[in-house]
Scaffold this active site. Structure first.
Site, short mmCIF file in Angstrom:
data_model
loop_
_atom_site.label_atom_id
_atom_site.label_comp_id
_atom_site.label_asym_id
_atom_site.label_seq_id
_atom_site.Cartn_x
_atom_site.Cartn_y
_atom_site.Cartn_z
N ARG A 172 -5.43 0.44 -6.67
CA ARG A 172 -4.11 1.21 -6.37
C ARG A 172 -3.60 2.07 -7.32
O ARG A 172 -2.87 3.01 -6.85
CB ARG A 172 -3.07 -0.12 -6.08
CG ARG A 172 -3.20 -1.01 -5.20
CD ARG A 172 -2.05 -1.94 -4.82
NE ARG A 172 -2.25 -3.16 -4.13
CZ ARG A 172 -2.22 -3.28 -2.83
NH1 ARG A 172 -1.89 -2.26 -1.97
NH2 ARG A 172 -2.55 -4.41 -2.12
N PHE A 231 -14.30 2.74 4.37
CA PHE A 231 -13.40 2.18 3.77
C PHE A 231 -12.69 3.12 2.26
O PHE A 231 -13.54 3.77 1.86
CB PHE A 231 -13.62 0.88 2.86
CG PHE A 231 -12.62 0.21 2.54
CD1 PHE A 231 -11.82 -0.64 3.37
CD2 PHE A 231 -12.44 -0.04 1.11
CE1 PHE A 231 -10.89 -1.81 2.84
CE2 PHE A 231 -11.24 -0.98 0.51
CZ PHE A 231 -10.57 -1.69 1.50
N GLY A 248 0.92 -1.19 -0.14
CA GLY A 248 0.15 0.04 0.00
C GLY A 248 0.73 1.09 -0.09
O GLY A 248 0.42 2.35 -0.47
N ASP A 296 -5.75 -0.70 -1.85
CA ASP A 296 -6.54 -1.43 -2.59
C ASP A 296 -8.04 -1.96 -2.21
O ASP A 296 -8.32 -1.69 -0.94
CB ASP A 296 -5.80 -2.68 -2.99
CG ASP A 296 -5.88 -3.69 -1.91
OD1 ASP A 296 -5.34 -3.24 -0.80
OD2 ASP A 296 -6.24 -4.78 -1.99
N ASP A 335 -5.03 1.78 10.39
CA ASP A 335 -6.40 1.55 10.87
C ASP A 335 -6.70 1.06 12.10
O ASP A 335 -6.64 2.03 13.05
CB ASP A 335 -6.94 0.60 9.86
CG ASP A 335 -8.45 0.11 9.83
OD1 ASP A 335 -9.39 0.86 10.31
OD2 ASP A 335 -8.95 -0.88 9.23
N ASP A 345 0.54 3.38 4.35
CA ASP A 345 -0.05 4.00 3.72
C ASP A 345 -1.52 4.49 4.55
O ASP A 345 -2.05 5.63 4.59
CB ASP A 345 -0.74 3.23 2.58
CG ASP A 345 -1.28 1.69 3.01
OD1 ASP A 345 -0.73 1.67 3.93
OD2 ASP A 345 -1.73 1.11 2.20
N LYS A 395 -7.02 6.17 10.85
CA LYS A 395 -8.55 6.23 11.17
C LYS A 395 -8.49 6.39 12.58
O LYS A 395 -8.64 5.22 13.41
CB LYS A 395 -9.14 5.00 10.68
CG LYS A 395 -9.18 4.89 9.17
CD LYS A 395 -9.91 3.66 8.78
CE LYS A 395 -10.15 3.79 7.35
NZ LYS A 395 -10.49 2.18 6.86
P1 IMP Z 1 -4.45 -2.24 10.46
O1 IMP Z 1 -3.58 -3.35 10.84
O2 IMP Z 1 -6.18 -2.51 10.90
O3 IMP Z 1 -4.22 -0.80 11.07
O4 IMP Z 1 -4.41 -2.03 9.01
C1 IMP Z 1 -3.57 -1.78 8.24
C2 IMP Z 1 -3.53 -2.23 6.94
O5 IMP Z 1 -4.83 -2.66 6.69
C3 IMP Z 1 -3.31 -1.17 5.95
O6 IMP Z 1 -1.71 -1.04 5.75
C4 IMP Z 1 -3.93 -1.36 4.87
O7 IMP Z 1 -3.37 -2.36 3.84
C5 IMP Z 1 -5.30 -2.29 5.23
N1 IMP Z 1 -6.45 -1.21 5.41
C6 IMP Z 1 -6.87 -0.58 6.42
N2 IMP Z 1 -7.84 0.20 6.40
C7 IMP Z 1 -7.99 0.19 4.81
C8 IMP Z 1 -8.92 1.02 4.03
O8 IMP Z 1 -9.64 1.77 4.41
N3 IMP Z 1 -8.57 0.67 2.64
C9 IMP Z 1 -7.96 -0.23 2.24
N4 IMP Z 1 -6.86 -0.82 2.93
C10 IMP Z 1 -6.91 -0.76 4.48
#
Ligand code: IMP
Length: 184
Positions: free
Chosen positions: A174, A161, A54, A168, A112, A109, A140
């Site tokens: 992407r 999202f 990402g 992606d 979340d 990128d 977020k």
């Molecule tokens: P986390 O571990 O929940 O913080 O998620 C991190 C990864 O989830 C990021 O590096 C993204 O690849 C993916 N991700 C989280 N939210 C989104 C979104 O809204 N769109 C696309 N990919 C996301």
């Protein structure tokens, strides 16, 4: 269907996305992040660790704005499938350079839930870098459950999202210059 980069709406498989952050705004924010990093790390060399897939566009554009000498390397962490975080993080692949005693900035990128970052942070801390910070283009806050809040944040966005500019939906989307948000 060919993908028109100026399209206000992006259709990817079953989902429709609307334009959310335009390319000009993204580029301006990245330039100011680069300036902040240059200032904060004046006289120190940064090793940037960009998280694939990402962060490839963010990393490339940040590097073009960042003018001090630095290193960049890329790792891969897999924790996400489709539209919901699986809450699972696989291994970190590709860290071949030593980060011991170096000033490391992780490039993401999007942060979340923060699970991916938490794991990566722990794994990199073991290597005893001189310092370790996180720079993310998107954050977020409502979804975040981690303990390491990114030091450098491009945009704090709602828990909805998003795709584009490296991000992606099922590996699609992407390759856009703008960031799009799920419609509805
Ligand atoms: P986390 O571990 O929940 O913080 O998620 C991190 C990864 O989830 C990021 O590096 C993204 O690849 C993916 N991700 C989280 N939210 C989104 C979104 O809204 N769109 C696309 N990919 C996301």
């Amino acid at each position: 269907m060919p993908l028109k980069l100026e399209n206000k709406v992006l259709q990817l498989n079953d989902k429709t996305f609307e334009i959310f952050i335009r390319k000009e705004k993204i580029q301006a924010e990245i330039a100011s992040l680069a300036a902040r990093l240059e200032q904060d790390y004046a006289g120190k060399e940064i090793v940037f660790i960009a998280v694939l897939n990402g962060a490839f566009m963010f990393a490339a554009d940040l590097m073009k704005s960042f003018r001090a000498p630095c290193e960049i390397t890329f790792v891969k962490v897999s924790s996400y499938q489709g539209m919901h975080s699986s809450g699972r993080v696989d291994e970190v692949i590709g860290l071949t350079t030593s980060v011991k005693d170096k000033h490391v900035v992780i490039l993401e990128d999007i942060v979340d839930t923060g699970i991916t970052m938490e794991k990566l942070f722990t794994l990199l801390s073991v290597e005893k870098p001189a310092s370790l910070e996180i720079a993310t283009l998107l954050f977020k806050p409502e979804a975040f459950k981690g303990t390491h809040t990114p030091t450098y944040i491009g945009f704090s966005i709602p828990d909805k999202f998003v795709v584009g500019y490296g991000l992606d939906y099922d590996e699609l989307g992407r390759n856009t210059e703008h960031i799009y948000q799920l419609k509805g």
